[in-house]
Structures are given as structure tokens and as C-alpha cells.
Scaffold this motif. Structure first.
Motif, PDB file in Angstrom:
ATOM      1  N   PHE A 179       0.811  -1.226   0.000  1.00 14.23           N
ATOM      2  CA  PHE A 179       0.000   0.000   0.000  1.00 14.23           C
ATOM      3  C   PHE A 179       0.851   1.287   0.000  1.00 14.23           C
ATOM      4  CE2 PHE A 179      -3.718  -2.326   2.363  1.00 14.23           C
ATOM      5  CZ  PHE A 179      -4.150  -2.857   1.158  1.00 14.23           C
ATOM      6  N   SER A 218      -7.226  -1.369   7.142  1.00 15.43           N
ATOM      7  CA  SER A 218      -8.303  -1.397   8.136  1.00 15.43           C
ATOM      8  C   SER A 218      -7.857  -1.867   9.515  1.00 15.43           C
ATOM      9  CB  SER A 218      -9.439  -2.313   7.648  1.00 15.43           C
ATOM     10  OG  SER A 218     -10.316  -1.607   6.807  1.00 15.43           O
ATOM     11  N   ASN A 257      -8.453   6.790   4.506  1.00 14.89           N
ATOM     12  CA  ASN A 257      -8.732   5.659   3.598  1.00 14.89           C
ATOM     13  C   ASN A 257      -9.427   4.514   4.328  1.00 14.89           C
ATOM     14  OD1 ASN A 257      -8.454   4.260   0.910  1.00 14.89           O
ATOM     15  ND2 ASN A 257      -7.568   2.757   2.272  1.00 14.89           N
ATOM     16  N   ALA A 258      -8.710   3.836   5.205  1.00  9.12           N
ATOM     17  CA  ALA A 258      -9.154   2.540   5.740  1.00  9.12           C
ATOM     18  C   ALA A 258     -10.663   2.507   5.983  1.00  9.12           C
ATOM     19  CB  ALA A 258      -8.420   2.248   7.035  1.00  9.12           C
ATOM     20  N   GLY A 259     -11.300   1.474   5.413  1.00 13.59           N
ATOM     21  CA  GLY A 259     -12.761   1.424   5.450  1.00 13.59           C
ATOM     22  C   GLY A 259     -13.361   0.646   6.601  1.00 13.59           C
ATOM     23  N   ALA A 260     -12.542   0.135   7.536  1.00 12.71           N
ATOM     24  CA  ALA A 260     -13.059  -0.732   8.615  1.00 12.71           C
ATOM     25  C   ALA A 260     -14.414  -0.241   9.120  1.00 12.71           C
ATOM     26  CB  ALA A 260     -12.056  -0.778   9.756  1.00 12.71           C
ATOM     27  N   PHE A 310     -14.593   6.266   3.193  1.00 15.88           N
ATOM     28  CA  PHE A 310     -15.731   5.378   2.911  1.00 15.88           C
ATOM     29  C   PHE A 310     -15.733   4.322   3.999  1.00 15.88           C
ATOM     30  CE2 PHE A 310     -13.057   1.833   1.980  1.00 15.88           C
ATOM     31  CZ  PHE A 310     -11.871   2.459   1.682  1.00 15.88           C
ATOM     32  N   ASN A 335     -16.035   0.106   4.263  1.00 13.46           N
ATOM     33  CA  ASN A 335     -15.862  -1.023   3.332  1.00 13.46           C
ATOM     34  C   ASN A 335     -17.195  -1.493   2.758  1.00 13.46           C
ATOM     35  OD1 ASN A 335     -13.020  -1.247   3.518  1.00 13.46           O
ATOM     36  ND2 ASN A 335     -13.237  -2.220   5.521  1.00 13.46           N
ATOM     37  N   TYR A 395      -8.955 -10.263   5.595  1.00  8.46           N
ATOM     38  CA  TYR A 395      -8.814  -9.313   6.706  1.00  8.46           C
ATOM     39  C   TYR A 395     -10.022  -8.403   6.646  1.00  8.46           C
ATOM     40  CZ  TYR A 395      -7.116  -5.130   4.083  1.00  8.46           C
ATOM     41  OH  TYR A 395      -6.996  -4.030   3.272  1.00  8.46           O
ATOM     42  N   ALA A 425     -10.976  -5.454   5.684  1.00  6.59           N
ATOM     43  CA  ALA A 425     -11.440  -4.749   4.483  1.00  6.59           C
ATOM     44  C   ALA A 425     -12.032  -5.717   3.466  1.00  6.59           C
ATOM     45  CB  ALA A 425     -10.296  -3.946   3.867  1.00  6.59           C
ATOM     46  N   PHE A 452     -12.135  -7.657  -4.025  1.00 10.68           N
ATOM     47  CA  PHE A 452     -11.512  -6.519  -3.345  1.00 10.68           C
ATOM     48  C   PHE A 452     -10.023  -6.805  -3.229  1.00 10.68           C
ATOM     49  CE2 PHE A 452      -9.328  -4.851   0.275  1.00 10.68           C
ATOM     50  CZ  PHE A 452      -9.629  -3.510   0.242  1.00 10.68           C
ATOM     51  N   ALA A 486      -6.215  -4.083  -3.538  1.00  8.19           N
ATOM     52  CA  ALA A 486      -5.779  -2.697  -3.749  1.00  8.19           C
ATOM     53  C   ALA A 486      -4.262  -2.672  -3.857  1.00  8.19           C
ATOM     54  CB  ALA A 486      -6.245  -1.816  -2.588  1.00  8.19           C
ATOM     55  N   PHE A 489     -11.062   0.041  -5.820  1.00  6.98           N
ATOM     56  CA  PHE A 489      -9.646   0.031  -5.443  1.00  6.98           C
ATOM     57  C   PHE A 489      -8.839  -0.908  -6.351  1.00  6.98           C
ATOM     58  CE2 PHE A 489     -12.505   0.370  -1.832  1.00  6.98           C
ATOM     59  CZ  PHE A 489     -12.292   1.703  -1.532  1.00  6.98           C
ATOM     60  N   TYR A 509      -7.176   8.032  -3.626  1.00  2.00           N
ATOM     61  CA  TYR A 509      -6.428   8.208  -2.374  1.00  2.00           C
ATOM     62  C   TYR A 509      -6.001   9.672  -2.199  1.00  2.00           C
ATOM     63  CZ  TYR A 509      -6.498   3.255  -3.261  1.00  2.00           C
ATOM     64  OH  TYR A 509      -6.930   1.990  -3.549  1.00  2.00           O
TER      65      TYR A 509
HETATM   66  C1  BEZ Z   1      -8.514  -1.097   3.893  1.00  2.00           C
HETATM   67  O1  BEZ Z   1      -7.718  -1.873   4.442  1.00  2.00           O
HETATM   68  O2  BEZ Z   1      -9.497  -0.661   4.500  1.00  2.00           O
HETATM   69  C2  BEZ Z   1      -8.289  -0.674   2.479  1.00  2.00           C
HETATM   70  C3  BEZ Z   1      -7.044  -0.754   1.924  1.00  2.00           C
HETATM   71  C4  BEZ Z   1      -6.840  -0.329   0.618  1.00  2.00           C
HETATM   72  C5  BEZ Z   1      -7.887   0.191  -0.107  1.00  2.00           C
HETATM   73  C6  BEZ Z   1      -9.153   0.271   0.446  1.00  2.00           C
HETATM   74  C7  BEZ Z   1      -9.356  -0.173   1.759  1.00  2.00           C
END
Ligand code: BEZ
Length: 387
Positions: A39, A102, A123-126, A143, A145, A171, A173, A223, A225, A252, A301
Motif C-alpha cells: 500500500f 483497516s 482511507n481505511a474502510g473498517a 468510505f 468497506n 482481513y 477490508a 476486493f 488494492a 480500489f 487516495y
Molecule cells: C482497507 O484496508 O481498509 C483498504 C485498503 C486499501 C484500499 C481500500 C481499503
């Protein structure tokens, strides 16, 4: 008696200095982003976007100069509490900004809650960050997820697709993106026939691609990224699946990756809160400024980083730069309409963007806007209670 009076005077003077220090002087921003690993380029785009907005304001937000403190979080959840605590306790940052992954973001949210430090997640959508973990000091400019996944579930069901295989990293996300997709897709009459996954950040996809070929579904939802997304899309095409089983995904999978994916991504449909060809004055101005500053094309991003800085500015303006006024800071953001390059968005009661999710299609090096897949989509934000 004298001693007491002197002590009191000193305490008051110290209090005045401390209060003064909260509204003037440099505002310390702790950037906790990945600078290495799959990432890394996402972290760079977020930081670029954040710095661009600050530069456009003359280097100050609410009259306060910004001083950056940085940590490479390596997208490693096991190091996340230590990394965030260093920024909060050692560097004494006023606000934490991060991150991409996340699992790391959930640890940051815990540190932010425990220390009553402002956190903006770019970023992280958790889902949990603006769900059960949400709080007065925690905000997201990106956002959940669930959002792009749910929107794509609706799109694919409406297209009459019936049997779908999903594939992702195992995981938060990946799981939550698939869950959002499945919720809408099965509500629309489709069926997820197989859920495939591999541990983050592995990229040995071959055995799973063989399973997809054998299952012969109508389509695949995915999903991935960053670097993993590049490899997955190329491997999918190289395995001869691209023209046989259409590959869809949360956006993504093709954002910030098209240069490296080349023809293997061409024609793919994805869902996201940004597209390359929105062609609005706001987005055109942003893209031009970004390209001039960084000699790079903007992606989702970069937008999220830029909007994290915008959100910080909205909150800071409301409290005249005094970050100790957490409730007023939060109230201002809950009323705000953020003028984002993605299009304007508002912020839900649990501090997640309420935003349009676009259907896009890859054409050449662009994620081209096709339509609005879901208008003003709000995350269900289950279980939020403010501190
Ligand atoms: C995430 O881990 O939440 C994530 C990582 C990359 C792109 C989108 C979400």
C-alpha cells in the motif's frame, strides 16, 4: 499564605499559557501512513493530497501553521498501537491522520479514543471505525468497506447475474467489502456460490484462479488494492479468465493501478466514490493542481487525503484553532457539506461520508464515469454511541 498565592498565580499563568498554546503556534499533525509494502503508493497519494490542500490555504489552517510528524505504519496491525502512541505521547500531536489498512486503523481508533486525540481516517474502510468504535474525536474522509461493496451488489443483481464467486484478502477490508456486496446481491436475487480468500498481503493467486475456472460462475466480485491489485488483475487475464468470466470489483482494484495493469484491466466495471472523468470544475481544478504539484495523476487516495485536510480545516475554523474544543469541532463537521473533488458530501452521525457511489468502467488509463450506482449512500453505522 504567600506561598499559596504565588502557587495559584503560577498555576493561573501556566494555564493561560497552555490555553494560548492551543490556539496559536504550530498545529502538530501526525501522519501515520504506509511508506513501504503493497500500500506504499496509496500512502504517498494521501499525503500528497493532504499537503496540497494545506498549501492552497497558504500553509495554515485556522491561522495555525502545520507541522508534520510521520510514521511508516508498514500496513502492520501488530505495530499499530505502538506507532500511534509514539505520535500521540512522544510527539504530542494535536491530530492523527491515518491510515490505509483497516486493521491498523482500528488500532489507531483505540489510541485516539483512549487519549481523546482527534483522528481523521483518510482511507481505511473498517466498518467498526464509524460503527461500534465511533466517537467524538474520530472521523473518516473516505468510505466504509460496506459502501462500494453494497453498491456493486445492487449493480450486478440488476444486470441479471445469478452466480458469483468472490475473492479477496482475508482481513477486515476484504471481509467487509464482500459482506456488503453479498447483502445487496442476494437481496437482488443473486447467489454468492463461493467465497475465496488468501492472507493479506499474499499474491499467490494461481490455485484460487484454478478454482474460479472450475466453478464457472457468471462473474467474479473482488476486493484488492495497491500492488496486490496490479498482480491480481494481470494474473486473472494471464489465466485466460478475462474474456470468459467478467471481473467486477470495489474500485480500489483499478484505482492508481492502471498504468501497471495495462490492457489486462481494460473494460472492467467497478464501484467507487470517485472516477477519473467526472469533468466537474471542482475536480478539474483539483486534478490540474495535483498534476502540477506532483507530476502524477490524482486518484481516489489523493482525493481522500485532500478531503481529510478540508475536514480538519472545517473543524478548526469552528473552534478558532483550539483543538481542545472537541464537541464543537465534531458538531461543525456533522453540519458540514464538504466540497470534495469527488462531488459534495456530508458526514453521518457516526462520522462517515454520506456520498454518491459511481459505477465506472476502465477505458485506457482511466476509470471512466458510467453512472451513479447509489445516490447519497450512508453506511448503516450500526451501534455508534458518542463518548
Ligand atoms: C482497507 O484496508 O481498509 C483498504 C485498503 C486499501 C484500499 C481500500 C481499503
Amino acid at each position: 499564605m504567600n506561598f499559596t498565592r504565588t502557587t495559584l498565580a503560577c498555576a493561573l499563568a501556566f494555564g493561560a499559557v497552555a490555553a494560548h498554546a492551543q490556539t496559536t503556534g504550530k498545529l502538530k499533525v501526525g501522519l501515520m501512513l504506509p511508506a513501504t509494502g503493497t500500500f506504499a503508493s496509496l500512502g504517498t497519494a494521501i499525503e500528497n493530497g493532504f499537503r496540497l490542500y494545506v498549501a492552497e490555504q497558504g500553509g495554515k489552517l485556522a491561522g495555525r501553521e502545520i507541522e508534520f510528524f510521520k510514521v511508516d505504519d508498514e500496513s502492520d496491525p501488530s505495530k499499530a498501537v505502538d506507532n500511534a502512541s509514539k505520535l500521540v505521547k512522544r510527539d504530542n500531536v494535536d491530530v492523527l491522520v491515518g491510515t490505509v489498512h483497516s486493521g491498523v486503523a482500528m488500532a489507531m481508533a483505540k489510541v485516539a479514543r483512549d487519549n481523546k486525540t482527534l483522528l481523521i481516517v483518510p482511507n481505511a474502510g473498517a466498518d467498526a471505525v464509524t460503527g461500534p468504535m465511533c466517537g467524538e474525536t474520530i472521523f473518516r474522509s473516505s468510505f466504509s468497506n460496506w459502501q462500494p461493496g453494497y453498491a456493486m451488489g445492487e449493480v450486478m443483481a440488476k444486470r441479471g447475474l445469478k452466480n458469483v464467486v468472490t475473492i479477496t484478502w482475508k482481513y477486515a477490508a476484504g471481509d467487509e467489502s464482500v459482506r456488503g456486496f453479498k447483502e445487496a446481491f442476494e437481496k437482488g436475487g443473486g447467489k454468492v456460490v463461493k467465497e475465496l480468500s488468501l492472507p493479506f498481503p499474499n499474491v499467490e493467486f494461481q490455485a484460487l484462479l484454478t478454482e474460479i475456472a472450475a466453478a464457472r460462475p457468471d462473474a467474479v466480485y473482488t476486493f484488492f488494492a495497491g500492488g496486490g491489485a496490479v498482480k491480481f488483475v494481470k494474473d486473472y487475464a494471464a489465466a485466460g479468465l478475462k474474456d470468459k468470466i467478467p471481473l467486477y470489483g470495489a474500485g480500489f482494484i483499478t484505482d492508481g493501478t492502471l498504468e501497471a495493469q495495462g490492457d489486462s484491466a481494460n473494460g472492467m466495471f467497478t464501484s467507487l466514490h470517485y472516477a477519473d472523468s467526472l469533468n466537474t470544475p471542482r475536480d478539474n481544478a483539483f486534478r490540474l493542481a495535483y498534476a502540477k504539484s506532483y507530476k502524477l495523476q490524482a486518484d481516489v487516495y489523493a482525493v481522500q487525503g485532500y478531503d481529510a485536510a478540508q475536514m480538519l480545516a472545517v473543524g478548526l475554523d469552528a473552534v478558532k484553532g483550539d483543538v481542545s474544543k472537541k464537541a464543537e469541532f465534531a458538531a461543525a463537521l456533522r453540519k458540514a457539506r464538504i466540497d470534495s473533488p469527488r462531488g459534495p458530501f456530508t458526514i453521518s452521525a457516526s462520522h462517515n461520508p454520506v456520498q454518491d457511489i459511481y459505477l465506472r468502467q476502465v477505458g485506457g488509463k482511466e476509470n471512466k464515469f458510467v453512472s451513479i450506482a447509489s445516490k447519497a449512500l450512508a453506511d448503516p453505522g450500526r451501534g455508534c454511541r458518542m463518548q
